[in-house]
Design an enzyme around this catalytic site. Structure first.
Site, PDB file in Angstrom:
ATOM      1  NE  ARG A 234      -3.968  -0.593   0.520  1.00 20.57           N
ATOM      2  CZ  ARG A 234      -5.075  -0.697  -0.202  1.00 20.57           C
ATOM      3  NH1 ARG A 234      -5.120  -1.547  -1.205  1.00 20.57           N
ATOM      4  NH2 ARG A 234      -6.126   0.055   0.061  1.00 20.57           N
ATOM      5  CD  GLU A 263      -3.525   3.662  -6.095  1.00 12.84           C
ATOM      6  OE1 GLU A 263      -4.307   2.698  -6.106  1.00 12.84           O
ATOM      7  OE2 GLU A 263      -2.291   3.534  -6.018  1.00 12.84           O
ATOM      8  CG  HIS A 281      -3.404  -0.291  -7.084  1.00 12.80           C
ATOM      9  ND1 HIS A 281      -3.873   0.467  -6.043  1.00 12.80           N
ATOM     10  CD2 HIS A 281      -3.353  -1.569  -6.617  1.00 12.80           C
ATOM     11  CE1 HIS A 281      -4.094  -0.307  -4.983  1.00 12.80           C
ATOM     12  NE2 HIS A 281      -3.781  -1.550  -5.314  1.00 12.80           N
TER      13      HIS A 281
END
Length: 315
Positions: A234, A263, A281
């Site tokens: 993370r 993001e 991601h």
């Protein structure tokens, strides 16, 4: 029998949307123009929340659903869910571990290889005619036989380390305690010391208040100008401003990142750097894993409403 009402926080692929709609009465929070008014209108009916790891469910959302019983997270990370608010109200929380572990580990290894061997630049070297005009591509660094550190030897960290062993690497790890299942790898309690003995440092920690910015200026300096940071956990586990400073000043050699603060609107400073590999991601982003994640979200909801034990409980 009336189907339970579910608040869907973010979109899912069609293969998940269809069975979710069949099993539940679904209210699409992400499609509402006025989300506050939307919650005020349907919140009292909502018994379950289906969300994604990066979206979570904050206190305001939880409090707007007084009949809420369960939050089912699509993803392994649940730090964006207000667990304190859930505990206060007896709300159960689930996530989707295990089914995404191997794909996330695979991407971490791929990022290490890609950045260490300069594969993106090398491909561009061929396409733009530089190979023909300028000759051989500049030399890069090997991977095999070097030193790797794994910060967080949980499910994903363990799979990363297993893959690193295939490259005959010297492997060490940090965690809250030494792991009996990792006798062949060196335990280093201090993240700074782990970074100092590593050429490649993988961040595979679950995110929590205790791990926030655990990768700080000191860790980055210890990893050094020849070191590589790989984050498949993370964004909050890394002090992003310290990371940008270190990359710009070449205090840290390179970084391969799949997650970012804010993001998808990442800090524009990243876009000017030539020593960082940026990914959107998508560590769990395979068809097989995303289907398994969606099924586990639904199966946890179905188990709860059937009065059966949750498959993968967090709370």
């Amino acid at each position: 029998m009336q189907r339970p009402h579910i608040l869907q926080v973010g979109p899912y692929p069609a293969w998940d949307e269809e069975p979710l709609n069949e099993a539940f009465t679904v209210h699409r929070y992400f499609a509402a123009a006025d989300k506050q008014a939307f919650l005020a209108g349907i919140g009292s009916q909502v018994r379950g929340i289906a969300t994604r790891g990066e979206l979570g469910a904050n206190r305001a959302m939880i409090e707007a659903c007084p009949s809420l019983e369960v939050v089912s997270v699509y993803g392994v990370g649940f730090d964006a869910v207000d667990l304190a608010a859930c505990r206060e109200r007896g709300v159960r929380v689930t996530n989707t571990p295990d089914v995404l572990t191997n794909d996330v580990a695979d991407l971490g290894i791929a990022m290490m290889l890609c950045l260490s061997r300069g594969m993106i630049g090398a491909e561009r070297w061929v396409r733009d005619g530089s190979w023909a005009a300028k000759g051989l591509y500049p030399l890069k660094r090997r991977v095999w036989g070097r030193r790797a550190g794994v910060l967080g030897l949980g499910r994903i960290g363990y799979e990363v380390a297993k893959r690193l062993a295939g490259f005959d690497m010297d492997i060490a790890y940090s965690d809250v305690a030494q792991k009996d299942f990792a006798p062949d790898w060196t335990f280093v309690a201090d993240p700074v010391e782990l970074a100092r003995r590593s050429d490649f440092l993988f961040v595979t920690l679950a995110a929590s208040a205790a791990t926030r910015h655990i990768v700080n200026k000191d860790v980055l300096a210890a990893l050094g100008e020849d070191g590589m940071l790989i984050n498949i956990s993370r964004a909050s586990n890394i002090d992003e401003y310290a990371l940008l400073d270190a990359l710009e000043a070449k205090v840290l050699g390179t970084a391969a990142l799949d997650v970012f603060e804010g993001e998808p609107k990442l800090n524009p400073r990243f876009l000017t750097l030539d020593n960082v590999l940026l990914q959107p991601h998508h560590a769990s982003g395979t068809i097989e894993t995303r289907k398994a994640m969606g099924k586990l979200v639904r199966d946890n909801l179905a188990a709860h409403f059937a009065g059966q034990p949750l498959l993968t409980p967090v709370l």
